[in-house]
Write a protein that holds these residues in place. Sequence first.
Motif, PDB file in Angstrom:
ATOM      1  N   VAL A  59       0.856  -1.192   0.125  1.00 13.61           N
ATOM      2  CA  VAL A  59      -0.053  -0.126  -0.001  1.00 13.61           C
ATOM      3  C   VAL A  59       0.810   1.279  -0.114  1.00 13.61           C
ATOM      4  N   SER A  60       0.783   2.020  -0.830  1.00 20.35           N
ATOM      5  CA  SER A  60       1.510   2.948  -1.239  1.00 20.35           C
ATOM      6  C   SER A  60       0.780   4.520  -1.759  1.00 20.35           C
ATOM      7  N   LEU A  61       1.400   5.506  -1.979  1.00 23.41           N
ATOM      8  CA  LEU A  61       0.861   6.778  -2.331  1.00 23.41           C
ATOM      9  C   LEU A  61       0.537   6.424  -3.759  1.00 23.41           C
ATOM     10  N   TYR A  62       1.081   5.654  -4.470  1.00 24.72           N
ATOM     11  CA  TYR A  62       0.552   4.999  -5.840  1.00 24.72           C
ATOM     12  C   TYR A  62      -0.852   4.522  -5.863  1.00 24.72           C
ATOM     13  N   ASP A  63      -1.187   3.873  -4.835  1.00 25.75           N
ATOM     14  CA  ASP A  63      -2.442   3.354  -4.554  1.00 25.75           C
ATOM     15  C   ASP A  63      -3.562   4.394  -4.395  1.00 25.75           C
ATOM     16  N   ALA A  64      -3.053   5.566  -3.761  1.00 19.53           N
ATOM     17  CA  ALA A  64      -3.968   6.477  -3.578  1.00 19.53           C
ATOM     18  C   ALA A  64      -4.362   7.266  -4.786  1.00 19.53           C
ATOM     19  N   VAL A  65      -3.308   7.472  -5.763  1.00 24.73           N
ATOM     20  CA  VAL A  65      -3.402   8.174  -7.024  1.00 24.73           C
ATOM     21  C   VAL A  65      -4.234   7.325  -7.824  1.00 24.73           C
ATOM     22  N   TYR A  66      -4.106   5.726  -7.747  1.00 24.71           N
ATOM     23  CA  TYR A  66      -4.790   4.583  -8.652  1.00 24.71           C
ATOM     24  C   TYR A  66      -6.251   5.135  -8.522  1.00 24.71           C
TER      25      TYR A  66
END
Length: 114
Positions: A59-66
């Motif tokens: 779980v990373s910031l990429y998931d928030a953007v996704y």
Amino acid sequence: MGTDGKLKNHTQTWILWGMCLTGREVRVNATGTNGASNTTITIPLTVVKSGDASEDNRVSLYDAVYIAWYTIGMEGYSMTESVGEVSGDGELSIHDAMYLAKHVLAVPGFELLH
């Protein structure tokens, strides 16, 4: 089980919080109305962490953007909505992207992914 005694093909998504498993199978005990059972059937199981919208096992910031891209309808972004619904309000929205970003950045009050 169908009326013909054969197991129907069903797909189910289950979310298990805090776990990420791949390559697992669940053995099914199918019992017919006549009492006969069959335990030779297995169902593939994929478990995804809450918030892991990109399903890359973290779980990373990429998931928030996704999640944000998915909620605005950006092409090429598909996901199981229950994985991205992390705020706990029962609806996947841009709010979940913000909530997840705050969770990843360790902002107080956003420790729990729902």
